[in-house]
Design an enzyme around this catalytic site. Structure first.
Site, mmCIF file in Angstrom:
data_model
loop_
_atom_site.group_PDB
_atom_site.id
_atom_site.type_symbol
_atom_site.label_atom_id
_atom_site.label_comp_id
_atom_site.label_asym_id
_atom_site.label_seq_id
_atom_site.Cartn_x
_atom_site.Cartn_y
_atom_site.Cartn_z
ATOM 1 N N LYS A 108 35.290 43.114 19.579
ATOM 2 C CA LYS A 108 34.237 43.366 20.638
ATOM 3 C C LYS A 108 35.275 43.881 21.975
ATOM 4 C CE LYS A 108 34.388 38.408 21.349
ATOM 5 N NZ LYS A 108 34.649 37.984 22.870
ATOM 6 N N TYR A 150 47.031 46.154 53.765
ATOM 7 C CA TYR A 150 45.443 45.576 54.246
ATOM 8 C C TYR A 150 45.969 44.039 54.736
ATOM 9 C CZ TYR A 150 43.342 49.829 52.712
ATOM 10 O OH TYR A 150 42.860 51.177 52.458
#
Ligand SMILES: Cc1ncc(COP(=O)(O)O)c(C=O)c1O
Length: 377
Positions: free
Chosen positions: A50, A270
Protein backbone atom coordinates in the site's frame (compact mmCIF):
# COMPACT_ATOMS: atom_id res chain seq x y z
CA UNK A 1 26.36 -0.66 5.64
CA UNK A 2 24.07 -0.11 2.71
CA UNK A 3 24.23 -2.62 -0.09
CA UNK A 4 23.14 0.09 -2.48
CA UNK A 5 26.18 0.95 -4.59
CA UNK A 6 28.05 4.24 -4.14
CA UNK A 7 28.70 5.03 -7.72
CA UNK A 8 26.06 4.29 -10.26
CA UNK A 9 26.66 5.51 -13.72
CA UNK A 10 25.34 9.04 -13.39
CA UNK A 11 22.78 9.90 -16.03
CA UNK A 12 22.30 13.56 -17.00
CA UNK A 13 19.04 13.54 -15.01
CA UNK A 14 20.87 12.22 -11.95
CA UNK A 15 23.54 14.90 -12.34
CA UNK A 16 20.91 17.63 -12.49
CA UNK A 17 18.99 16.36 -9.44
CA UNK A 18 19.36 17.85 -5.99
CA UNK A 19 19.06 14.38 -4.52
CA UNK A 20 19.22 10.82 -5.75
CA UNK A 21 17.08 8.08 -4.26
CA UNK A 22 18.60 4.69 -4.97
CA UNK A 23 16.34 1.69 -4.50
CA UNK A 24 17.96 -1.73 -4.45
CA UNK A 25 15.47 -4.23 -5.88
CA UNK A 26 17.78 -7.18 -5.23
CA UNK A 27 17.81 -6.29 -1.52
CA UNK A 28 14.01 -6.05 -1.65
CA UNK A 29 13.75 -9.56 -3.13
CA UNK A 30 16.26 -10.83 -0.56
CA UNK A 31 14.15 -9.31 2.24
CA UNK A 32 11.10 -11.14 0.91
CA UNK A 33 13.07 -14.39 1.06
CA UNK A 34 14.32 -13.62 4.58
CA UNK A 35 10.77 -13.01 5.81
CA UNK A 36 9.30 -16.01 4.00
CA UNK A 37 12.14 -18.09 5.45
CA UNK A 38 11.02 -17.30 9.00
CA UNK A 39 7.89 -19.38 8.58
CA UNK A 40 7.43 -23.13 8.74
CA UNK A 41 6.89 -24.98 5.44
CA UNK A 42 3.31 -24.56 4.29
CA UNK A 43 3.02 -21.02 5.67
CA UNK A 44 2.89 -18.51 2.84
CA UNK A 45 4.26 -14.95 2.83
CA UNK A 46 2.35 -11.99 1.38
CA UNK A 47 3.62 -8.47 0.70
CA UNK A 48 1.95 -5.27 1.82
CA UNK A 49 2.45 -2.74 -0.99
CA UNK A 50 0.00 0.00 0.00
CA UNK A 51 0.93 3.69 -0.22
CA UNK A 52 2.91 3.08 -3.42
CA UNK A 53 4.85 0.25 -1.78
CA UNK A 54 5.69 2.41 1.23
CA UNK A 55 6.88 5.19 -1.04
CA UNK A 56 9.28 3.09 -3.11
CA UNK A 57 7.12 2.73 -6.22
CA UNK A 58 4.60 -0.09 -6.51
CA UNK A 59 5.16 -0.40 -10.27
CA UNK A 60 8.80 -1.37 -9.68
CA UNK A 61 8.43 -3.17 -6.36
CA UNK A 62 5.43 -5.46 -6.95
CA UNK A 63 6.78 -7.28 -10.05
CA UNK A 64 10.08 -7.95 -8.24
CA UNK A 65 8.21 -9.46 -5.29
CA UNK A 66 6.12 -11.56 -7.65
CA UNK A 67 9.28 -12.89 -9.30
CA UNK A 68 10.66 -13.65 -5.82
CA UNK A 69 7.66 -15.93 -5.28
CA UNK A 70 5.07 -13.68 -3.68
CA UNK A 71 1.48 -14.34 -4.81
CA UNK A 72 -0.57 -12.55 -2.13
CA UNK A 73 -0.52 -8.75 -2.10
CA UNK A 74 -2.25 -6.31 0.24
CA UNK A 75 -3.13 -2.70 -0.55
CA UNK A 76 -5.23 -0.20 1.40
CA UNK A 77 -7.33 1.49 -1.28
CA UNK A 78 -9.43 0.18 -4.13
CA UNK A 79 -7.55 2.29 -6.69
CA UNK A 80 -4.27 0.84 -5.45
CA UNK A 81 -5.74 -2.60 -6.08
CA UNK A 82 -6.86 -1.63 -9.59
CA UNK A 83 -3.37 -0.30 -10.40
CA UNK A 84 -1.77 -3.43 -9.01
CA UNK A 85 -4.08 -5.69 -11.02
CA UNK A 86 -2.76 -4.07 -14.22
CA UNK A 87 0.79 -4.88 -13.08
CA UNK A 88 0.16 -8.41 -11.80
CA UNK A 89 -2.65 -10.19 -13.64
CA UNK A 90 -2.08 -13.44 -11.73
CA UNK A 91 -1.64 -12.24 -8.16
CA UNK A 92 -4.20 -12.45 -5.35
CA UNK A 93 -4.92 -8.86 -4.38
CA UNK A 94 -6.51 -7.96 -1.04
CA UNK A 95 -7.86 -4.48 -0.30
CA UNK A 96 -7.60 -3.72 3.41
CA UNK A 97 -9.71 -0.57 3.44
CA UNK A 98 -12.95 -2.51 3.13
CA UNK A 99 -15.97 -2.55 0.90
CA UNK A 100 -17.53 0.87 0.52
CA UNK A 101 -21.17 0.82 -0.59
CA UNK A 102 -21.72 0.82 -4.35
CA UNK A 103 -18.20 -0.36 -5.25
CA UNK A 104 -18.91 -4.11 -5.42
CA UNK A 105 -18.61 -4.14 -9.22
CA UNK A 106 -15.17 -2.53 -9.15
CA UNK A 107 -13.94 -5.35 -6.93
CA UNK A 108 -15.44 -7.93 -9.26
CA UNK A 109 -14.24 -6.28 -12.47
CA UNK A 110 -10.63 -6.25 -11.26
CA UNK A 111 -10.76 -9.56 -9.35
CA UNK A 112 -9.93 -7.91 -6.03
CA UNK A 113 -10.74 -9.37 -2.61
CA UNK A 114 -12.30 -6.87 -0.26
CA UNK A 115 -11.45 -7.06 3.41
CA UNK A 116 -14.81 -7.18 5.17
CA UNK A 117 -14.45 -4.97 8.21
CA UNK A 118 -18.01 -4.98 9.55
CA UNK A 119 -21.24 -6.99 9.54
CA UNK A 120 -22.63 -4.42 7.12
CA UNK A 121 -19.83 -5.17 4.66
CA UNK A 122 -20.42 -8.92 5.11
CA UNK A 123 -24.08 -8.35 4.26
CA UNK A 124 -23.25 -6.24 1.19
CA UNK A 125 -20.81 -8.82 -0.19
CA UNK A 126 -23.16 -11.75 0.55
CA UNK A 127 -25.95 -9.92 -1.27
CA UNK A 128 -23.65 -9.40 -4.26
CA UNK A 129 -22.80 -13.13 -4.20
CA UNK A 130 -26.53 -13.82 -4.31
CA UNK A 131 -26.90 -11.62 -7.38
CA UNK A 132 -23.89 -13.23 -9.06
CA UNK A 133 -25.17 -16.71 -8.26
CA UNK A 134 -21.87 -17.98 -6.83
CA UNK A 135 -19.66 -17.55 -3.78
CA UNK A 136 -17.37 -14.54 -3.74
CA UNK A 137 -14.00 -14.48 -2.01
CA UNK A 138 -13.08 -11.92 0.63
CA UNK A 139 -11.01 -11.56 3.76
CA UNK A 140 -12.76 -11.23 7.08
CA UNK A 141 -11.13 -8.84 9.55
CA UNK A 142 -11.76 -9.16 13.27
CA UNK A 143 -10.55 -6.43 15.59
CA UNK A 144 -8.47 -7.87 18.42
CA UNK A 145 -7.02 -4.65 19.79
CA UNK A 146 -6.35 -1.92 17.22
CA UNK A 147 -9.86 -0.41 17.51
CA UNK A 148 -9.44 0.88 13.98
CA UNK A 149 -10.89 -1.53 11.42
CA UNK A 150 -12.44 -4.96 11.59
CA UNK A 151 -15.46 -6.50 13.30
CA UNK A 152 -15.71 -5.24 16.87
CA UNK A 153 -16.43 -7.85 19.58
CA UNK A 154 -20.23 -7.42 19.52
CA UNK A 155 -20.35 -7.94 15.74
CA UNK A 156 -18.09 -10.98 16.08
CA UNK A 157 -20.54 -12.39 18.65
CA UNK A 158 -23.43 -11.92 16.23
CA UNK A 159 -21.57 -13.48 13.33
CA UNK A 160 -20.49 -16.44 15.47
CA UNK A 161 -24.15 -16.95 16.40
CA UNK A 162 -25.38 -16.60 12.82
CA UNK A 163 -22.65 -18.11 10.62
CA UNK A 164 -25.15 -18.42 7.75
CA UNK A 165 -24.45 -14.70 7.15
CA UNK A 166 -21.21 -15.93 5.52
CA UNK A 167 -22.99 -18.44 3.29
CA UNK A 168 -22.22 -16.63 0.02
CA UNK A 169 -18.66 -15.76 0.95
CA UNK A 170 -15.51 -17.82 0.49
CA UNK A 171 -13.28 -16.45 3.26
CA UNK A 172 -9.75 -16.40 1.83
CA UNK A 173 -8.24 -15.35 5.16
CA UNK A 174 -9.50 -14.46 8.57
CA UNK A 175 -7.21 -11.56 9.50
CA UNK A 176 -6.40 -9.29 12.43
CA UNK A 177 -3.67 -6.71 13.01
CA UNK A 178 -1.21 -6.41 15.90
CA UNK A 179 -0.92 -3.07 17.68
CA UNK A 180 2.43 -3.46 19.49
CA UNK A 181 4.33 -6.25 17.75
CA UNK A 182 7.58 -4.25 17.58
CA UNK A 183 7.75 -4.47 21.40
CA UNK A 184 8.39 -8.16 21.82
CA UNK A 185 7.22 -8.53 25.42
CA UNK A 186 4.25 -6.14 25.20
CA UNK A 187 1.30 -7.72 26.98
CA UNK A 188 -1.12 -6.83 24.20
CA UNK A 189 0.60 -9.23 21.77
CA UNK A 190 -0.42 -12.33 23.75
CA UNK A 191 -3.90 -10.93 24.46
CA UNK A 192 -4.52 -10.24 20.78
CA UNK A 193 -3.24 -13.70 19.89
CA UNK A 194 -5.62 -15.34 22.37
CA UNK A 195 -8.55 -13.29 21.07
CA UNK A 196 -7.66 -14.09 17.46
CA UNK A 197 -7.49 -17.82 18.22
CA UNK A 198 -10.83 -17.63 19.97
CA UNK A 199 -12.43 -15.77 17.04
CA UNK A 200 -11.07 -18.40 14.71
CA UNK A 201 -12.59 -21.19 16.78
CA UNK A 202 -15.99 -19.50 16.80
CA UNK A 203 -16.24 -18.83 13.05
CA UNK A 204 -16.49 -21.21 10.08
CA UNK A 205 -13.08 -22.69 9.33
CA UNK A 206 -10.83 -20.52 7.13
CA UNK A 207 -7.12 -19.87 6.64
CA UNK A 208 -5.77 -17.10 8.88
CA UNK A 209 -3.28 -14.22 8.65
CA UNK A 210 -2.07 -12.25 11.67
CA UNK A 211 1.62 -11.24 11.55
CA UNK A 212 2.90 -7.94 10.17
CA UNK A 213 6.69 -7.44 9.86
CA UNK A 214 7.42 -7.43 13.58
CA UNK A 215 4.79 -10.10 14.17
CA UNK A 216 6.82 -12.44 11.96
CA UNK A 217 9.59 -12.25 14.57
CA UNK A 218 7.27 -12.99 17.52
CA UNK A 219 7.54 -16.65 16.57
CA UNK A 220 5.50 -19.40 14.93
CA UNK A 221 2.47 -18.99 17.22
CA UNK A 222 1.81 -15.73 15.39
CA UNK A 223 2.27 -17.07 11.86
CA UNK A 224 -0.94 -19.02 11.07
CA UNK A 225 -1.28 -19.56 7.28
CA UNK A 226 -0.02 -16.28 5.80
CA UNK A 227 2.58 -13.73 6.94
CA UNK A 228 1.65 -10.16 6.04
CA UNK A 229 4.78 -7.99 6.24
CA UNK A 230 5.22 -4.52 4.82
CA UNK A 231 7.88 -2.23 6.23
CA UNK A 232 10.57 -4.90 6.74
CA UNK A 233 10.51 -5.65 3.02
CA UNK A 234 11.69 -2.10 2.51
CA UNK A 235 14.60 -2.43 4.93
CA UNK A 236 13.26 -1.09 8.23
CA UNK A 237 14.13 -3.04 11.36
CA UNK A 238 11.23 -5.23 12.54
CA UNK A 239 13.15 -6.10 15.72
CA UNK A 240 14.09 -2.66 17.11
CA UNK A 241 15.75 -4.10 20.25
CA UNK A 242 18.06 -6.28 18.14
CA UNK A 243 20.23 -5.96 15.03
CA UNK A 244 18.30 -5.43 11.84
CA UNK A 245 17.85 -8.78 10.06
CA UNK A 246 16.81 -7.01 6.85
CA UNK A 247 18.97 -5.63 4.06
CA UNK A 248 18.89 -1.89 3.40
CA UNK A 249 16.83 -1.09 0.32
CA UNK A 250 16.95 2.69 0.24
CA UNK A 251 19.85 5.07 -0.09
CA UNK A 252 19.18 8.80 -0.31
CA UNK A 253 21.99 11.14 -1.30
CA UNK A 254 21.82 14.88 -1.76
CA UNK A 255 24.22 17.36 -3.33
CA UNK A 256 26.07 20.16 -1.68
CA UNK A 257 24.97 23.39 -3.33
CA UNK A 258 27.26 25.84 -1.56
CA UNK A 259 29.84 26.07 1.20
CA UNK A 260 30.43 29.12 3.43
CA UNK A 261 32.15 30.13 6.65
CA UNK A 262 30.33 31.60 9.62
CA UNK A 263 31.77 33.37 12.65
CA UNK A 264 30.85 33.17 16.35
CA UNK A 265 27.67 35.11 17.09
CA UNK A 266 26.21 34.67 13.59
CA UNK A 267 23.05 32.65 13.23
CA UNK A 268 21.92 30.05 10.70
CA UNK A 269 18.59 29.81 8.88
CA UNK A 270 14.97 30.81 9.47
CA UNK A 271 14.18 31.86 13.00
CA UNK A 272 17.91 32.17 13.78
CA UNK A 273 17.59 29.02 15.87
CA UNK A 274 21.29 28.09 15.68
CA UNK A 275 23.98 30.47 16.88
CA UNK A 276 27.50 29.75 15.75
CA UNK A 277 29.82 29.26 18.75
CA UNK A 278 33.15 28.86 16.92
CA UNK A 279 34.37 29.45 13.37
CA UNK A 280 32.19 27.03 11.40
CA UNK A 281 32.09 25.80 7.81
CA UNK A 282 28.55 25.35 6.62
CA UNK A 283 27.46 23.31 3.60
CA UNK A 284 24.01 23.85 2.15
CA UNK A 285 22.54 20.61 0.86
CA UNK A 286 19.83 20.45 -1.82
CA UNK A 287 16.89 18.83 -0.04
CA UNK A 288 14.34 20.13 2.41
CA UNK A 289 10.87 19.61 3.80
CA UNK A 290 9.47 20.14 0.30
CA UNK A 291 11.07 16.77 -0.46
CA UNK A 292 9.52 15.08 2.58
CA UNK A 293 12.72 15.55 4.61
CA UNK A 294 11.23 16.07 8.08
CA UNK A 295 11.50 19.62 9.39
CA UNK A 296 11.72 18.11 12.88
CA UNK A 297 15.33 17.18 12.00
CA UNK A 298 16.19 20.90 12.33
CA UNK A 299 19.12 21.13 14.79
CA UNK A 300 18.60 17.38 15.48
CA UNK A 301 19.63 15.14 12.65
CA UNK A 302 22.84 14.40 10.83
CA UNK A 303 23.99 13.42 7.38
CA UNK A 304 27.20 11.66 6.40
CA UNK A 305 29.87 13.28 4.26
CA UNK A 306 32.75 11.10 3.12
CA UNK A 307 31.81 8.66 5.90
CA UNK A 308 31.84 11.32 8.63
CA UNK A 309 28.79 12.55 10.52
CA UNK A 310 27.87 16.18 9.80
CA UNK A 311 25.18 17.61 12.10
CA UNK A 312 22.23 19.55 10.76
CA UNK A 313 22.39 23.11 12.05
CA UNK A 314 19.56 25.62 11.83
CA UNK A 315 16.08 24.98 10.52
CA UNK A 316 15.43 22.80 7.52
CA UNK A 317 14.07 24.95 4.67
CA UNK A 318 11.71 23.91 1.88
CA UNK A 319 14.52 23.16 -0.58
CA UNK A 320 17.69 23.02 1.49
CA UNK A 321 19.35 21.91 4.70
CA UNK A 322 22.44 23.37 6.35
CA UNK A 323 25.07 21.11 7.88
CA UNK A 324 28.24 21.70 9.87
CA UNK A 325 31.20 20.43 7.85
CA UNK A 326 33.95 22.08 9.89
CA UNK A 327 35.63 18.71 10.45
CA UNK A 328 35.98 17.94 6.77
CA UNK A 329 38.71 18.78 4.27
CA UNK A 330 37.96 21.39 1.61
CA UNK A 331 38.02 18.88 -1.24
CA UNK A 332 35.43 16.70 0.55
CA UNK A 333 32.78 19.39 0.55
CA UNK A 334 32.76 20.94 -2.88
CA UNK A 335 29.58 22.05 -4.67
CA UNK A 336 28.12 18.96 -6.36
CA UNK A 337 29.47 16.52 -3.77
CA UNK A 338 26.91 13.88 -2.74
CA UNK A 339 26.25 13.42 0.97
CA UNK A 340 24.42 10.48 2.53
CA UNK A 341 21.06 11.42 3.99
CA UNK A 342 19.74 7.87 4.40
CA UNK A 343 22.31 5.14 3.93
CA UNK A 344 25.60 3.99 5.37
CA UNK A 345 25.84 5.09 9.01
CA UNK A 346 22.38 6.60 8.83
CA UNK A 347 19.81 3.82 8.42
CA UNK A 348 16.19 4.68 7.76
CA UNK A 349 15.16 3.84 11.34
CA UNK A 350 17.81 6.13 12.85
CA UNK A 351 16.82 9.06 10.63
CA UNK A 352 13.15 8.52 11.46
CA UNK A 353 13.89 8.30 15.17
CA UNK A 354 15.94 11.54 15.12
CA UNK A 355 12.95 13.17 13.41
CA UNK A 356 10.58 11.91 16.10
CA UNK A 357 8.79 9.58 13.73
CA UNK A 358 8.92 6.06 12.33
CA UNK A 359 10.42 4.57 9.17
CA UNK A 360 6.88 4.10 7.80
CA UNK A 361 6.28 7.85 7.70
CA UNK A 362 9.75 8.74 6.45
CA UNK A 363 9.47 6.27 3.56
CA UNK A 364 5.92 7.10 2.52
CA UNK A 365 6.84 10.81 2.39
CA UNK A 366 9.91 10.38 0.20
CA UNK A 367 9.78 13.34 -2.13
CA UNK A 368 8.81 13.59 -5.76
CA UNK A 369 11.80 15.74 -6.74
CA UNK A 370 14.35 13.04 -6.05
CA UNK A 371 15.89 11.39 -9.05
CA UNK A 372 14.99 7.72 -8.60
CA UNK A 373 17.56 5.12 -9.59
CA UNK A 374 16.48 1.48 -9.30
CA UNK A 375 19.17 -1.19 -9.27
CA UNK A 376 18.84 -4.96 -9.63
CA UNK A 377 15.49 -6.63 -9.96
C1 LIG B 1 -3.78 -4.62 8.27
C2 LIG B 1 -2.32 -4.51 8.02
N1 LIG B 1 -1.61 -5.63 7.84
C3 LIG B 1 -0.26 -5.60 7.63
C4 LIG B 1 0.41 -4.39 7.61
C5 LIG B 1 1.91 -4.39 7.41
O1 LIG B 1 2.51 -3.91 8.58
P1 LIG B 1 4.09 -3.70 8.67
O2 LIG B 1 4.41 -2.63 7.68
O3 LIG B 1 4.31 -3.28 10.08
O4 LIG B 1 4.72 -4.99 8.33
C6 LIG B 1 -0.30 -3.21 7.79
C7 LIG B 1 0.42 -1.92 7.78
O5 LIG B 1 0.04 -0.95 8.33
C8 LIG B 1 -1.70 -3.26 8.01
O6 LIG B 1 -2.42 -2.16 8.19
Amino acid sequence: MSSVPDHLEESPAARRAGAILRIDLDALAENYRILAGQAAPGVDCAAVVKADAYGLGMDRVAPVLFTAGCRQFFVAHLDEGINLRALLPEAEIHVLGGLMPGLEHDFLAHRLSPTLNSLGEVETWAAEAGRQGHRLSADLHVDTGMRRLGLPPDELDRLAGEPERLAGIAVSFLISHLACSEVQDHGLNARQLADFRQARDRLPQAPASFANSSGVFLGPDYHFDLLRPGVALYGANPTPDRDNPMRPVVRLQSRIWQVRDAQPGETVGYGATFEVGRPTRIATVALGYGDGYPRTLSNQGQVFVAGQAAPIIGRISMDSTTIDVSGLAEDQVRPGTLVDVIGPGNPVDAVASAAGTVAYELLTRLGRRYHRAYTGG
